[in-house]
Design a protein around this motif. Structure first.
Motif, PDB file in Angstrom:
ATOM      1  N   GLY A 381      32.814  22.773  45.617  1.00 18.59           N
ATOM      2  CA  GLY A 381      33.582  22.458  46.808  1.00 18.59           C
ATOM      3  C   GLY A 381      35.059  22.770  46.638  1.00 18.59           C
ATOM      4  O   GLY A 381      35.753  23.108  47.587  1.00 18.59           O
ATOM      5  N   GLU A 382      35.547  22.678  45.390  1.00 17.76           N
ATOM      6  CA  GLU A 382      36.940  23.024  45.067  1.00 17.76           C
ATOM      7  C   GLU A 382      37.929  22.378  46.033  1.00 17.76           C
ATOM      8  O   GLU A 382      38.860  23.016  46.510  1.00 17.76           O
ATOM      9  CB  GLU A 382      37.112  24.552  45.061  1.00 17.76           C
ATOM     10  N   GLN A 383      37.695  21.095  46.318  1.00 19.55           N
ATOM     11  CA  GLN A 383      38.571  20.398  47.259  1.00 19.55           C
ATOM     12  C   GLN A 383      39.826  19.901  46.551  1.00 19.55           C
ATOM     13  O   GLN A 383      39.809  19.606  45.360  1.00 19.55           O
ATOM     14  CB  GLN A 383      37.821  19.218  47.890  1.00 19.55           C
ATOM     15  N   PRO A 384      40.925  19.786  47.298  1.00 18.16           N
ATOM     16  CA  PRO A 384      42.187  19.345  46.691  1.00 18.16           C
ATOM     17  C   PRO A 384      42.182  17.857  46.393  1.00 18.16           C
ATOM     18  O   PRO A 384      41.346  17.099  46.887  1.00 18.16           O
ATOM     19  CB  PRO A 384      43.215  19.697  47.775  1.00 18.16           C
ATOM     20  N   LEU A 385      43.169  17.424  45.609  1.00 20.30           N
ATOM     21  CA  LEU A 385      43.294  16.013  45.246  1.00 20.30           C
ATOM     22  C   LEU A 385      43.448  15.138  46.482  1.00 20.30           C
ATOM     23  O   LEU A 385      42.970  14.005  46.523  1.00 20.30           O
ATOM     24  CB  LEU A 385      44.494  15.828  44.311  1.00 20.30           C
ATOM     25  N   LEU A 386      44.103  15.649  47.503  1.00 21.32           N
ATOM     26  CA  LEU A 386      44.380  14.877  48.721  1.00 21.32           C
ATOM     27  C   LEU A 386      43.249  14.968  49.746  1.00 21.32           C
ATOM     28  O   LEU A 386      43.440  14.635  50.915  1.00 21.32           O
ATOM     29  CB  LEU A 386      45.683  15.358  49.363  1.00 21.32           C
ATOM     30  N   TYR A 387      42.077  15.412  49.319  1.00 21.60           N
ATOM     31  CA  TYR A 387      40.976  15.651  50.259  1.00 21.60           C
ATOM     32  C   TYR A 387      40.657  14.424  51.112  1.00 21.60           C
ATOM     33  O   TYR A 387      40.555  14.501  52.334  1.00 21.60           O
ATOM     34  CB  TYR A 387      39.738  16.085  49.474  1.00 21.60           C
ATOM     35  N   TYR A 388      40.518  13.253  50.476  1.00 20.18           N
ATOM     36  CA  TYR A 388      40.141  12.057  51.233  1.00 20.18           C
ATOM     37  C   TYR A 388      41.321  11.455  51.988  1.00 20.18           C
ATOM     38  O   TYR A 388      41.114  10.688  52.928  1.00 20.18           O
ATOM     39  CB  TYR A 388      39.486  11.029  50.312  1.00 20.18           C
ATOM     40  N   VAL A 389      42.542  11.817  51.580  1.00 18.97           N
ATOM     41  CA  VAL A 389      43.705  11.440  52.383  1.00 18.97           C
ATOM     42  C   VAL A 389      43.632  12.117  53.743  1.00 18.97           C
ATOM     43  O   VAL A 389      44.082  11.580  54.751  1.00 18.97           O
ATOM     44  CB  VAL A 389      45.016  11.812  51.655  1.00 18.97           C
ATOM     45  N   MET A 390      43.027  13.301  53.782  1.00 18.54           N
ATOM     46  CA  MET A 390      42.810  14.001  55.046  1.00 18.54           C
ATOM     47  C   MET A 390      41.565  13.480  55.769  1.00 18.54           C
ATOM     48  O   MET A 390      41.605  13.193  56.967  1.00 18.54           O
ATOM     49  CB  MET A 390      42.644  15.500  54.797  1.00 18.54           C
ATOM     50  N   MET A 391      40.465  13.319  55.028  1.00 19.59           N
ATOM     51  CA  MET A 391      39.182  13.042  55.663  1.00 19.59           C
ATOM     52  C   MET A 391      39.093  11.642  56.263  1.00 19.59           C
ATOM     53  O   MET A 391      38.582  11.469  57.380  1.00 19.59           O
ATOM     54  CB  MET A 391      38.057  13.243  54.650  1.00 19.59           C
ATOM     55  N   VAL A 392      39.542  10.636  55.537  1.00 25.47           N
ATOM     56  CA  VAL A 392      39.372   9.262  56.010  1.00 25.47           C
ATOM     57  C   VAL A 392      40.100   9.014  57.332  1.00 25.47           C
ATOM     58  O   VAL A 392      39.505   8.472  58.279  1.00 25.47           O
ATOM     59  CB  VAL A 392      39.791   8.251  54.922  1.00 25.47           C
ATOM     60  N   PRO A 393      41.376   9.410  57.479  1.00 30.72           N
ATOM     61  CA  PRO A 393      42.037   9.181  58.774  1.00 30.72           C
ATOM     62  C   PRO A 393      41.423   9.970  59.930  1.00 30.72           C
ATOM     63  O   PRO A 393      41.524   9.543  61.080  1.00 30.72           O
ATOM     64  CB  PRO A 393      43.484   9.642  58.517  1.00 30.72           C
ATOM     65  N   LEU A 394      40.786  11.095  59.648  1.00 33.37           N
ATOM     66  CA  LEU A 394      40.185  11.886  60.719  1.00 33.37           C
ATOM     67  C   LEU A 394      39.001  11.180  61.365  1.00 33.37           C
ATOM     68  O   LEU A 394      38.753  11.349  62.565  1.00 33.37           O
ATOM     69  CB  LEU A 394      39.717  13.244  60.183  1.00 33.37           C
ATOM     70  N   TYR A 395      38.267  10.391  60.587  1.00 34.48           N
ATOM     71  CA  TYR A 395      37.033   9.804  61.105  1.00 34.48           C
ATOM     72  C   TYR A 395      37.016   8.275  61.114  1.00 34.48           C
ATOM     73  O   TYR A 395      36.350   7.681  61.957  1.00 34.48           O
ATOM     74  CB  TYR A 395      35.832  10.337  60.311  1.00 34.48           C
ATOM     75  N   GLU A 396      37.723   7.653  60.213  1.00 36.64           N
ATOM     76  CA  GLU A 396      37.673   6.189  60.115  1.00 36.64           C
ATOM     77  C   GLU A 396      38.996   5.549  60.529  1.00 36.64           C
ATOM     78  O   GLU A 396      39.395   4.515  59.996  1.00 36.64           O
ATOM     79  CB  GLU A 396      37.286   5.787  58.695  1.00 36.64           C
ATOM     80  N   PHE A 397      39.680   6.154  61.492  1.00 35.75           N
ATOM     81  CA  PHE A 397      40.988   5.645  61.916  1.00 35.75           C
ATOM     82  C   PHE A 397      40.894   4.267  62.569  1.00 35.75           C
ATOM     83  O   PHE A 397      41.839   3.480  62.514  1.00 35.75           O
ATOM     84  CB  PHE A 397      41.682   6.644  62.850  1.00 35.75           C
ATOM     85  N   LEU A 398      39.759   3.947  63.183  1.00 34.14           N
ATOM     86  CA  LEU A 398      39.614   2.643  63.828  1.00 34.14           C
ATOM     87  C   LEU A 398      39.686   1.511  62.810  1.00 34.14           C
ATOM     88  O   LEU A 398      40.269   0.458  63.070  1.00 34.14           O
ATOM     89  CB  LEU A 398      38.293   2.570  64.592  1.00 34.14           C
ATOM     90  N   THR A 399      39.107   1.717  61.647  1.00 35.33           N
ATOM     91  CA  THR A 399      39.128   0.674  60.610  1.00 35.33           C
ATOM     92  C   THR A 399      40.280   0.856  59.636  1.00 35.33           C
ATOM     93  O   THR A 399      40.727  -0.113  59.020  1.00 35.33           O
ATOM     94  CB  THR A 399      37.803   0.671  59.824  1.00 35.33           C
ATOM     95  N   LEU A 400      40.766   2.083  59.490  1.00 36.12           N
ATOM     96  CA  LEU A 400      41.803   2.347  58.492  1.00 36.12           C
ATOM     97  C   LEU A 400      43.082   1.571  58.780  1.00 36.12           C
ATOM     98  O   LEU A 400      43.650   0.943  57.875  1.00 36.12           O
ATOM     99  CB  LEU A 400      42.095   3.847  58.430  1.00 36.12           C
ATOM    100  N   LEU A 401      43.553   1.597  60.022  1.00 33.62           N
ATOM    101  CA  LEU A 401      44.820   0.934  60.349  1.00 33.62           C
ATOM    102  C   LEU A 401      44.756  -0.581  60.138  1.00 33.62           C
ATOM    103  O   LEU A 401      45.584  -1.146  59.413  1.00 33.62           O
ATOM    104  CB  LEU A 401      45.236   1.274  61.779  1.00 33.62           C
ATOM    105  N   PRO A 402      43.788  -1.285  60.731  1.00 33.22           N
ATOM    106  CA  PRO A 402      43.730  -2.734  60.477  1.00 33.22           C
ATOM    107  C   PRO A 402      43.405  -3.063  59.027  1.00 33.22           C
ATOM    108  O   PRO A 402      43.830  -4.106  58.514  1.00 33.22           O
ATOM    109  CB  PRO A 402      42.632  -3.234  61.424  1.00 33.22           C
ATOM    110  N   ALA A 403      42.667  -2.192  58.336  1.00 35.42           N
ATOM    111  CA  ALA A 403      42.336  -2.467  56.936  1.00 35.42           C
ATOM    112  C   ALA A 403      43.571  -2.336  56.047  1.00 35.42           C
ATOM    113  O   ALA A 403      43.796  -3.175  55.158  1.00 35.42           O
ATOM    114  CB  ALA A 403      41.240  -1.526  56.454  1.00 35.42           C
ATOM    115  N   LEU A 404      44.382  -1.309  56.267  1.00 29.96           N
ATOM    116  CA  LEU A 404      45.571  -1.120  55.438  1.00 29.96           C
ATOM    117  C   LEU A 404      46.621  -2.192  55.725  1.00 29.96           C
ATOM    118  O   LEU A 404      47.147  -2.833  54.803  1.00 29.96           O
ATOM    119  CB  LEU A 404      46.157   0.273  55.668  1.00 29.96           C
ATOM    120  N   ILE A 405      46.919  -2.383  57.005  1.00 30.47           N
ATOM    121  CA  ILE A 405      47.930  -3.374  57.366  1.00 30.47           C
ATOM    122  C   ILE A 405      47.418  -4.788  57.099  1.00 30.47           C
ATOM    123  O   ILE A 405      48.079  -5.614  56.462  1.00 30.47           O
ATOM    124  CB  ILE A 405      48.336  -3.217  58.845  1.00 30.47           C
TER     125      ILE A 405
END
Length: 669
Positions: A381-405
């Motif tokens: 797959g040769e994905q970059p180190l920041l791969y999940y920094v890109m992927m998680v906000p694209l699809y799990e934004f509904l839970t990401l914001l309340p989970a982080l804050i």
């Protein structure tokens, strides 16, 4: 689960108070109130029923992915005992093949039925918040179930014949078992932990990362519990905990044999965290035998063949001996209980119900980890180190914001469940980001803790709002805050549902977004149906020649299963194999192969098709950390995110691997 009504206590701290008392003692506590069905339980069951329908609706509409076809084909062989299933680490653990073969036996084989086990497991995940209801509260339990049901990543991979949704269930059950045992010390949670760990090892090797995350968590919490036994407050206790932490696991393992030292250090009883650490440790330790090669490789020593076999026998035997010794020293009865549960699950699955005893045991204790340690260097797959920094906000934004804050807020409040869930998310995120192979389906393992953290944070915040609205003069302000929060959540929820529906139903096999990554084109199933119909019309005499170059034979091997006269050959043998048939053959090959042999296509119908296609990755693969940060600060990345979430990319930007199908003369039909 106490059956409390939707109205919650005014303080989350009150819900957590029992844990503060029970988490550091091995004394059996009184049983909690009996579980019963009420509005919250029925609500979760209703959400799960809706989730099951979402996971079953149109389950067969998507073309079978390359990996799905491998799993389904070998499960089909297993169901028909021809040949009998033998564990191969390439396709991960044996559990999925047993589940899929059983489904085929009951419901028959098809694209739809191949995905039924994933759909069922994905639905069971939605029910798991009920096991945390006492801490999530009624509202939090309902929210957690809803977020798990509608998560774009969880929904998509609950409709996908891969093992990731299975391992997600075993992981959440392991986390729940750890939390519940820390609370009440009941053996049932040790059994659940052993079963979850066993099923995880029989499903996918990523369970080693989960075990490592939990072991680190338990080591730290054990150090804190032991520091508390020594007395002292504030910085003194923290200093003791920091001193103990590097050795806490050793203290747990040899607890009964270091009694004089324990008395000197004022360690009175083994905290429950120690029990949990021992259980995970003694069950996982023998499974880590293949890792003994890592230091050997580091100094340039490679073992293979008979040397590797002997090393495996010696290492596994030694680690089993250590595990048994520690287990018996800890608690003979409970050691026998968890070991029986663990091995009664793993051994039958890996040995295919004892029909492949020697090979299955070797694969269980050595082969699986050995294979995947080697694959980490490949870095598919040769994905970059920041791969999940890109992927998680694209699809799990509904839970990401309340989970982080909300997660930070809960940690500042000293919420222990939040600490476990945040540790689970952070540990998984870091481990998967550093792993050599980064793939979109691993987003599932981050979506799970995010949903639970978000639900806990939102329900706790709601209790706070309700408490403040009861204060004189504060109701208008807090009502406005609550209203704004509800509106934001509903809007983000609507956008998240739109994302989930689009990826799972609108274009599930069109790789216009990175969650789909690479996928068999929808061009293929209609061609497969036509070939199957031709074979039936010919009475089984039709010959079918499939080129194997670059994995072209998959998913054709699934779609053409059971047909007589199918040959899978190298490019150099396509023309010769087709020429040996007594009638015209169907030929499936690369365009250049067919072009090199004009006789294959002379006076015949040639149908070009896109075999598989993939999301274009060139842009994000090259982004650096500094570019990422500057993009966030300038607003360019948020704008790109919003544009993509709303519209995706056009189909003409997809890369594709193309092939052709040459159909025989009309007389054959």
């Amino acid at each position: 689960m106490t059956g409390e009504p939707l109205a919650e206590p005014s303080s989350a701290a009150a819900d957590l108070e029992p844990t503060e008392v029970h988490a550091t003692t091995s004394v059996e506590q009184p049983a909690p109130p009996a579980e019963r069905f009420d509005a919250v339980t029925w609500g979760v069951l209703a959400i799960a029923a809706g989730a099951f329908l979402l996971r079953l609706l149109g389950l067969g509409i998507k073309a079978m992915h390359h990996d799905e076809s491998l799993h389904a084909t070998y499960s089909w062989y297993f169901a028909h005992a021809a040949p009998l299933y033998v564990h191969d680490p390439l396709m991960h653990g044996p559990f999925q093949f047993h589940a899929m073969a059983a489904t085929f036996k009951i419901f028959g084989e098809s694209d739809f039925t191949a995905r039924i086990p994933a759909a069922m497991i994905g639905t069971l995940i939605v029910l798991t918040p009920l096991l945390l209801r006492r801490w999530l509260g009624g509202l939090g339990t309902l929210l957690a179930a809803l977020l798990l049901a509608l998560s774009p990543a969880l929904l998509y991979y609950s409709r996908f014949a891969r093992e990731d949704i299975h391992i997600a269930l075993w992981t959440v059950l392991m986390v729940i078992a750890v939390w519940r045992y820390r609370d009440d010390g009941r053996d049932r949670w040790l059994v659940l932990l052993a079963a979850g760990l066993a099923l995880g090892l029989a499903t996918k090797e990523s369970v080693y990362l989960t075990a490592a995350v939990l072991l680190l968590y338990l080591d730290v919490t054990l150090a804190l519990a032991l520091a508390a036994q020594r007395g002292g407050t504030g910085t003194v206790r923290l200093g003791d905990a920091l001193t103990i932490a590097p050795f806490a696991w050793i203290l747990a393992a040899f607890w009964s044999s270091i009694e004089p030292a324990r008395e000197k250090w004022r360690f009175t009883t083994l905290p429950r965290e120690g029990d949990l650490l021992i259980v995970i440790g003694i069950l996982v330790l023998p499974q880590l035998a293949a890792a003994v090669q890592l230091p050997l490789h580091a100094i340039g020593i490679t073992v293979d063949g008979e040397q590797e076999r002997q090393l495996a026998i010696i290492t596994v035997s030694a680690l089993l001996g250590i595990a048994v010794t520690i287990g018996m020293s800890w608690d003979v009865r409970r050691w026998l209980l968890v070991a029986a549960v663990f091995y009664l699950i793993t051994i039958p699955l890996f040995t295919t119900e004892f029909t492949n005893l020697r090979g299955g045991v070797a694969s269980d204790f050595w082969g699986a980890l050995d294979y995947w340690l080697e694959q980490q260097g490949v870095g598919r797959g040769e994905q970059p180190l920041l791969y999940y920094v890109m992927m998680v906000p694209l699809y799990e934004f509904l839970t990401l914001l309340p989970a982080l804050i909300g997660g930070v807020w809960l940690l500042r409040r000293g919420d222990r469940l939040a600490a476990l869930l945040c540790w689970w998310f952070a540990g998984t995120f870091v481990a998967l980001s550093l792993a050599g192979e980064k793939m979109p389906w691993l987003v599932v393992h981050m979506a799970l803790p995010l949903a639970l953290i978000a639900a806990l944070a939102l329900s706790t915040a709601w209790r706070e709002v309700r408490a403040h609205t009861r204060l004189p003069g504060a109701s208008m302000r807090w009502t406005a805050i609550a209203s704004a929060g509800v509106v934001a959540f509903v809007l983000l929820g609507a956008l998240s549902v739109r994302t989930a529906v689009r990826v799972s139903f609108d274009h599930p096999d069109t790789a216009v977004e990175p969650l789909i990554y690479t996928q068999t084109s929808p061009d293929l199933p209609p061609l497969a149906s036509r070939i199957v119909a031709l074979s039936a019309a010919s009475g089984g005499s039709l010959r079918i020649v499939v080129e194997e170059t670059d994995g072209l034979s998959w998913p054709w091997a699934w779609y053409l299963r059971g047909l007589p006269g199918v040959s899978y050959v190298a490019a150099s043998a396509v023309a010769a194999t087709a020429a040996t048939t007594t009638t015209d053959a169907v030929v499936i090959a690369l365009p250049e192969t067919i072009a090199a042999h004009p006789e294959l296509s002379a006076d015949r119908e040639v149908v070009p098709y896109r075999h598989r296609w993939w999301f274009p990755e060139e842009r994000y693969k090259t982004i650096t950390l500094s570019e990422f940060m500057s993009g966030v600060v300038s607003g360019a990345l948020p704008r790109d995110w919003a544009t993509f979430v709303w519209s995706q990319i056009p189909v003409d930007r997809l890369g594709s691997f193309n092939a052709e199908v040459v159909f025989p003369d009309e007389t054959v039909r």
